[in-house]
Design an enzyme around this catalytic site. Sequence first.
Site, PDB file in Angstrom:
ATOM      1  N   GLU A  59       9.322   9.265   0.430  1.00 17.36           N
ATOM      2  CA  GLU A  59       8.216   8.963   1.335  1.00 17.36           C
ATOM      3  C   GLU A  59       6.959   9.737   0.950  1.00 17.36           C
ATOM      4  O   GLU A  59       5.853   9.188   0.918  1.00 17.36           O
ATOM      5  CB  GLU A  59       8.625   9.291   2.768  1.00 17.36           C
ATOM      6  CG  GLU A  59       7.497   9.329   3.792  1.00 17.36           C
ATOM      7  CD  GLU A  59       6.799   7.995   3.996  1.00 17.36           C
ATOM      8  OE1 GLU A  59       5.726   7.989   4.637  1.00 17.36           O
ATOM      9  OE2 GLU A  59       7.308   6.962   3.521  1.00 17.36           O
ATOM     10  N   HIS A  62       5.244   8.467  -2.169  1.00 21.53           N
ATOM     11  CA  HIS A  62       4.486   7.250  -1.866  1.00 21.53           C
ATOM     12  C   HIS A  62       3.132   7.601  -1.255  1.00 21.53           C
ATOM     13  O   HIS A  62       2.097   7.031  -1.618  1.00 21.53           O
ATOM     14  CB  HIS A  62       5.297   6.380  -0.908  1.00 21.53           C
ATOM     15  CG  HIS A  62       4.614   5.115  -0.506  1.00 21.53           C
ATOM     16  ND1 HIS A  62       4.074   4.228  -1.410  1.00 21.53           N
ATOM     17  CD2 HIS A  62       4.364   4.579   0.719  1.00 21.53           C
ATOM     18  CE1 HIS A  62       3.538   3.209  -0.781  1.00 21.53           C
ATOM     19  NE2 HIS A  62       3.693   3.407   0.518  1.00 21.53           N
ATOM     20  N   HIS A 123       2.072  -4.470   6.255  1.00 23.00           N
ATOM     21  CA  HIS A 123       1.755  -3.344   5.367  1.00 23.00           C
ATOM     22  C   HIS A 123       1.951  -3.737   3.905  1.00 23.00           C
ATOM     23  O   HIS A 123       1.124  -3.430   3.042  1.00 23.00           O
ATOM     24  CB  HIS A 123       2.644  -2.158   5.737  1.00 23.00           C
ATOM     25  CG  HIS A 123       2.333  -0.915   4.970  1.00 23.00           C
ATOM     26  ND1 HIS A 123       2.966  -0.585   3.782  1.00 23.00           N
ATOM     27  CD2 HIS A 123       1.456   0.097   5.208  1.00 23.00           C
ATOM     28  CE1 HIS A 123       2.500   0.556   3.336  1.00 23.00           C
ATOM     29  NE2 HIS A 123       1.581   0.996   4.172  1.00 23.00           N
ATOM     30  N   HIS A 219      12.948 -18.199   4.972  1.00 20.48           N
ATOM     31  CA  HIS A 219      12.322 -17.649   3.763  1.00 20.48           C
ATOM     32  C   HIS A 219      12.759 -18.429   2.528  1.00 20.48           C
ATOM     33  O   HIS A 219      11.944 -18.709   1.634  1.00 20.48           O
ATOM     34  CB  HIS A 219      12.695 -16.176   3.624  1.00 20.48           C
ATOM     35  CG  HIS A 219      12.146 -15.523   2.383  1.00 20.48           C
ATOM     36  ND1 HIS A 219      10.803 -15.522   2.081  1.00 20.48           N
ATOM     37  CD2 HIS A 219      12.760 -14.872   1.364  1.00 20.48           C
ATOM     38  CE1 HIS A 219      10.607 -14.894   0.938  1.00 20.48           C
ATOM     39  NE2 HIS A 219      11.785 -14.496   0.470  1.00 20.48           N
ATOM     40  N   HIS A 285      12.673  -7.994  -7.607  1.00 17.77           N
ATOM     41  CA  HIS A 285      12.067  -9.030  -6.767  1.00 17.77           C
ATOM     42  C   HIS A 285      10.616  -8.666  -6.439  1.00 17.77           C
ATOM     43  O   HIS A 285       9.723  -9.524  -6.467  1.00 17.77           O
ATOM     44  CB  HIS A 285      12.889  -9.179  -5.488  1.00 17.77           C
ATOM     45  CG  HIS A 285      12.614 -10.438  -4.739  1.00 17.77           C
ATOM     46  ND1 HIS A 285      12.833 -11.702  -5.255  1.00 17.77           N
ATOM     47  CD2 HIS A 285      12.135 -10.644  -3.485  1.00 17.77           C
ATOM     48  CE1 HIS A 285      12.510 -12.616  -4.363  1.00 17.77           C
ATOM     49  NE2 HIS A 285      12.069 -11.997  -3.277  1.00 17.77           N
TER      50      HIS A 285
END
Length: 319
Positions: A59, A62, A123, A219, A285
């Site tokens: 975290e 990032h 986000h 999706h 992905h």
Amino acid sequence: MNLKSTLKWSAYCSAIIMFAVVLMGALVTKTDSGLGCGREWPLCNGKFIPEHAVSALIEYSHRAVSGLITILLLITAILVWLVDKRRDAKWFVGSAIFFTLLQAVLGAMAVIWPQSPVILASHFGLSLLAFACTLLLAMLYTRRAQAADAAANRDEPAVPPPALFRSAVWVITLYSLGVIYLGAFVRHTKSTGGCLGWPLCNGELIPELSGATGIVFTHRIAALVLLVCLIVLFVMARRHFPEGHPVYGAAKASLILVVLQIVSGAFVTWTIGVSGWGLLAALIHTVLVSGLFGILSYLCVTTLRLQPERFYNKQRSTA
């Protein structure tokens, strides 16, 4: 190194680091490290340098890279205003800063206050928009783009794409953003296991559309529609542009990427519950979807570039 060369490398580095931000954001989500620093921002569990817990390091890394790209984009913006008078460069760097700051604020809010999956999925979309803007900025300083600018300045005629093709490019790009948002929504609602197996969903062609199963299946259908749209777009590009044309190449690349993206989505499903492989599948992905959206954004800009009376001609006249 002169300012023009500095600007070029600053733009390149911005695109690379922004791509890292997108990838690291996916890593945070996939490893459930969003609260690795607790509900504190900008500190991490009350410290400027976090403890050596894996979730805290993921975290905090990032956050650190997001801060780094913000500073680099501000430097790049100053260089653009000093060196490059073209309007598109200013738009790209300004938009990149806007989306970067917006996603940072949204990320901070998600840490301090609990947010719904609807907001959390946004986000990722904002990060992807910021990446697309930095990519487009970097592409302005490639040799091919500079050669195209030289041709435009010599008043060499550009062949504008048909109005239907221009509209299709923009509609498909906006639609792809919706498909990407759905994918992020799947992750943030932890619905990945809603459809076991691929291409069938829980052994059925059309499953019961409720809960996690309904989210994942929606999706999948949206991704299938995107594939069909990009096949049609490629056929249109092949009809109107020669093989060496940038539009033809971008349309072909987008089709290849969407196929690979669907395959990687299947890989995500097949690796559910498989230690290590599931994380790798999710990151692959993310890489492919980032590339796809970047190429589609390039197509949007190129359709404007091939209209001499529009945006690009105006920016040259003000240079």
